[in-house]
Scaffold this motif. Sequence first.
Motif, PDB file in Angstrom:
ATOM      1  N   TRP A  20     -10.448  -7.651  -0.640  1.00  0.00           N
ATOM      2  CA  TRP A  20      -9.716  -6.910   0.396  1.00  0.00           C
ATOM      3  C   TRP A  20      -8.470  -6.262  -0.184  1.00  0.00           C
ATOM      4  O   TRP A  20      -8.218  -5.074   0.042  1.00  0.00           O
ATOM      5  CB  TRP A  20      -9.341  -7.859   1.538  1.00  0.00           C
ATOM      6  N   GLU A  80       0.815  -1.212   0.000  1.00  0.00           N
ATOM      7  CA  GLU A  80       0.000   0.000   0.000  1.00  0.00           C
ATOM      8  C   GLU A  80       0.851   1.266   0.000  1.00  0.00           C
ATOM      9  O   GLU A  80       0.523   2.245  -0.686  1.00  0.00           O
ATOM     10  CB  GLU A  80      -0.898   0.031   1.234  1.00  0.00           C
ATOM     11  N   GLN A  93     -17.162   0.247  -1.928  1.00  0.00           N
ATOM     12  CA  GLN A  93     -17.561   0.864  -0.664  1.00  0.00           C
ATOM     13  C   GLN A  93     -16.351   1.459   0.058  1.00  0.00           C
ATOM     14  O   GLN A  93     -16.411   2.564   0.598  1.00  0.00           O
ATOM     15  CB  GLN A  93     -18.251  -0.166   0.232  1.00  0.00           C
ATOM     16  N   ALA A  94     -15.245   0.751   0.039  1.00  0.00           N
ATOM     17  CA  ALA A  94     -14.039   1.253   0.698  1.00  0.00           C
ATOM     18  C   ALA A  94     -13.535   2.530   0.026  1.00  0.00           C
ATOM     19  O   ALA A  94     -13.126   3.481   0.706  1.00  0.00           O
ATOM     20  CB  ALA A  94     -12.948   0.184   0.679  1.00  0.00           C
ATOM     21  N   ARG A 112      -7.587  -2.231  -0.519  1.00  0.00           N
ATOM     22  CA  ARG A 112      -6.422  -1.598   0.093  1.00  0.00           C
ATOM     23  C   ARG A 112      -5.587  -0.857  -0.965  1.00  0.00           C
ATOM     24  O   ARG A 112      -5.158   0.281  -0.770  1.00  0.00           O
ATOM     25  CB  ARG A 112      -5.519  -2.630   0.789  1.00  0.00           C
ATOM     26  N   VAL A 147      -7.712   2.235  -2.359  1.00  0.00           N
ATOM     27  CA  VAL A 147      -7.774   3.386  -1.445  1.00  0.00           C
ATOM     28  C   VAL A 147      -6.458   4.157  -1.472  1.00  0.00           C
ATOM     29  O   VAL A 147      -6.434   5.390  -1.519  1.00  0.00           O
ATOM     30  CB  VAL A 147      -8.126   2.933  -0.012  1.00  0.00           C
ATOM     31  N   LYS A 178      -6.029   8.101  -2.676  1.00  0.00           N
ATOM     32  CA  LYS A 178      -5.459   9.124  -1.798  1.00  0.00           C
ATOM     33  C   LYS A 178      -4.242   9.783  -2.442  1.00  0.00           C
ATOM     34  O   LYS A 178      -4.036  10.994  -2.306  1.00  0.00           O
ATOM     35  CB  LYS A 178      -5.100   8.508  -0.447  1.00  0.00           C
ATOM     36  N   ASN A 189     -15.563  -5.860  10.491  1.00  0.00           N
ATOM     37  CA  ASN A 189     -15.019  -5.656   9.149  1.00  0.00           C
ATOM     38  C   ASN A 189     -14.476  -6.942   8.542  1.00  0.00           C
ATOM     39  O   ASN A 189     -14.657  -7.207   7.355  1.00  0.00           O
ATOM     40  CB  ASN A 189     -13.888  -4.615   9.181  1.00  0.00           C
ATOM     41  N   GLN A 218     -16.141   5.353   1.070  1.00  0.00           N
ATOM     42  CA  GLN A 218     -16.226   5.744   2.474  1.00  0.00           C
ATOM     43  C   GLN A 218     -14.869   5.996   3.119  1.00  0.00           C
ATOM     44  O   GLN A 218     -14.759   6.830   4.014  1.00  0.00           O
ATOM     45  CB  GLN A 218     -16.990   4.681   3.254  1.00  0.00           C
ATOM     46  N   GLU A 219     -13.850   5.308   2.683  1.00  0.00           N
ATOM     47  CA  GLU A 219     -12.518   5.492   3.265  1.00  0.00           C
ATOM     48  C   GLU A 219     -11.625   6.345   2.378  1.00  0.00           C
ATOM     49  O   GLU A 219     -10.895   7.211   2.859  1.00  0.00           O
ATOM     50  CB  GLU A 219     -11.864   4.134   3.504  1.00  0.00           C
ATOM     51  N   GLY A 220     -11.684   6.116   1.087  1.00  0.00           N
ATOM     52  CA  GLY A 220     -10.821   6.847   0.172  1.00  0.00           C
ATOM     53  C   GLY A 220     -11.359   8.200  -0.230  1.00  0.00           C
ATOM     54  O   GLY A 220     -10.606   9.061  -0.690  1.00  0.00           O
ATOM     55  N   TRP A 274     -24.240   4.337   1.225  1.00  0.00           N
ATOM     56  CA  TRP A 274     -22.839   4.666   1.445  1.00  0.00           C
ATOM     57  C   TRP A 274     -22.580   6.161   1.641  1.00  0.00           C
ATOM     58  O   TRP A 274     -21.482   6.542   2.025  1.00  0.00           O
ATOM     59  CB  TRP A 274     -21.987   4.169   0.278  1.00  0.00           C
TER      60      TRP A 274
END
Length: 884
Positions: A160, A100, A221-222, A164, A167, A171, A844, A225-227, A259
């Motif tokens: 998964w 990552e 979704q990741a 990772r 995201v 970013k 999670n 919501q995260e990225g 979401w």
Amino acid sequence: MNSGTKLAPAIAMLLSVSMASAEQPAYKDLNKPFEERAADLVSRMTLEEKIAQLGNDAPAIPRLGVPAYEWWNEALHGVARAGAATVFPQAIGLAATFDEKLMLEIATVISDEARAKHHEFARRGLRGRYQGLTFWSPNINIFRDPRWGRGQETYGEDPWLTARMGVAFVKGLQGDDPKYRKVDATAKHFAVHSGPEADRHHFDVHPSERDLYETYLPAFQALVQEGGVASVMGAYNRVYGESASASPRLLQQILRKDWGFEGYVVSDCDSIEDIYKHHKIVKTAPEAAALGVRYGCDLDCGKTYDYLLPAVKQKLITEAEIDTALRRLMLTRFQLGMFDPPEQVRWAQIPYSVNQAPKHDQLARRAAQKSIVLLKNDGMLPLSRDIKTLAVIGPTADEVMSLLGNYYGTPAAPVTILQGIREAVGPKTKVLYSRGADLVQGREEPRAVPLIDSNFMRPEAGSKQQGLKGEYFRGREFAGAPVMTRVDSRIAFRWDRGAPTDDLAARGELSSAQALAGDDFSVRWTGELLPPTSGKYELVVGANDGVRLYLDDKLIVDGWEQNERVRSHSVSVDLEAGRAYKIKLEYFEDIRDAEVRLGWRRPGAKPPFEEALDAARAADAVVFVGGLTGDVEGEEMKVNYPGFAGGDRTDLRLPESQRKLLEALHATGKPVALVLTGGSALAVDWAQQRLPAILMAWYPGQRGGNAVADVLFGEANPSGRLPVTFYKENEKLPAFDDYSMEGRTYRYFTGQPLYPFGHGLSYTRFEYSNLKLDSASVAADGSLQASLTVKNVGSRPGEEVVQLYVAPIESKRPRANKDLRGVKRVALKPGEVGNVSFTLQPTNDLRHYDADADRYAVDPGKYEVQIGASSADIRARQTFEVKR
């Protein structure tokens, strides 16, 4: 003078500023929130202006000071289709790093180059395609079937790992500024999209709810919501009967309501047109356009939204609904700083000189090193630098396309694998090269003919320089003075989306303004041809646009009007040794990619197959470089060769032409190391059984040749891991168009793979010990710590990619065999011990989708933590229980 007199000018000034501010439109007020400015700007547009802004090629609105903007740009593994840019390994290769942090570093470099290129384009008034700040990357579809030609664009088969890596990429692209976004990333293709390519415009997918929520949606979704991804792209296909680019369930319910996505949605190109033309959901273009806007697609890549005006008149859509979509689009343009002074936008200060900077080139090499997967090694590798004679053989050994994959930019100085090996060996080593075989049988192969080396050409009579004089012109008519003149040692060029001078600018040979010329250019090469022997030569010109070849002022090849994809032109001529022949080659670029090559077959030359065997017999060892290129696997291609169809694959084995040559090389008795290029799994069962060493290099980017050589000679210790399962050649896979996950990927496949997901060897060995869980049980909403030690017990420093999987024990419902839930890279010197820890959160990491309750849930019961070097090579395991 009294105080009132002193205050009068100040009061007057304040009143003037206040009046000016009152007269200034809100969208021009830098102090107002972006949302208010965007809404104000939209409110001032006419309906016709609004509709025009909903297409990817949005026109200027001069009366409002809105410049033209083309939304379409690409950055899959480097800024693509915009001339010179650093080209990193293809996305599937980046996924193979399992890293990552490296992905974040790479994406940051990509966005640096993206910003620098955009502002240079803008300074010159250029606002066309591939010149903007909205990038339609990454592709986070699940690579569920190895036959899919676009799987190379993804991060593999695991949700998964895809999340990772995705995201981190988002970013790095979008930056960390609290006010202005660096560039826009786009999560695509939403959702349930992974071939077949030939069916994508009319296919209807009906996955189970469990597969939808446990496989196809988690990465999206990741990223939302995260990225915080700015944009989401719809897919061509239907999902449950709804167009994925106009789906109430996908776009309104799941994406926005469930979401909380607040960005904008863009269609895949012409997927709104597909709604009425191919899916037949509605009958007319106005109906399709209305459906797209109403159900959440804000931006149309295509022309169907041009029909929104009649749609409004037919009361199929309201202007208010159009306003909602347009406000989202204008908001992102404000967030990117497009309407603010450049000096206020942090990202606008990035200089053009960062493009293809030396440190970016170094990062590309490091990324390629980490992406290479050592599939097998019986001690042949690493090779000794003192080897006396090494034969490098195979169709992708000296092929730039084997570095690039698809969606790529133009690298300044790409290093092929042959070139990388030649640079790596010592002065005592002789490197023999032969292509040996075509990439695939039945394919016209202009790159198969040996190039005319520089020592057989000179730019003019009496010159001591080698090569031909190249004159580069704007346009196809060679009008005016050339923008640049130089001597090219060989005629072998491939430029993405034209702009050959952009390649030269990276070397400091042109100004950045000249470098950003784009498509529509021509080149004239002139000089003398010096044949080494007398006899009949076959001159071969490969080009995908107009080309003419003259010998002694006689036109011998005329392909000026034959604008086709990489067409091969050949002519036989009698040449005499010791005589100099005037030669002139003219080329113009007109279509998307530019390519031109000048080669020859010399008198008495042996067939490539025999030449390769001769090289092998004369060598101490052989490196065979084969596999695939983006010419045969990719997006909706006109390809129909044995083993390939429409961009997808119908056979997982190496093409037959390569298999025959590889078997003949092995029969010479010389040790053969196999280096594979490609973007998908290859069934190399025969090689696994018989050859001592196999490497998977993917499409390794601009410094791929150096990276492969670094691994072959031990300068770099391989640490890449497979992000996809490699199946055996006789494995009966589920039907390609069946989107059920049963029997697919390491999560649901129960057979014996050729190489498992996560597999990758090293030149050293690692031992795992002392796995400990901080508790034997955990609450569903709690967390669990797993720790262990890893020791390098070999003789070389190396990196181990420690993988944590979780498997249910005696599950009462259908579940995956196991799921990847953690990755840690550990760099250790010989004898060194490293401590590794992971944190598991059941909500999670253990969740499943409960279709009856329409929600995710965590089942109580026993689970097993599995930690190892691949999904199949588990070195330590312990059970724990989830309490109610």
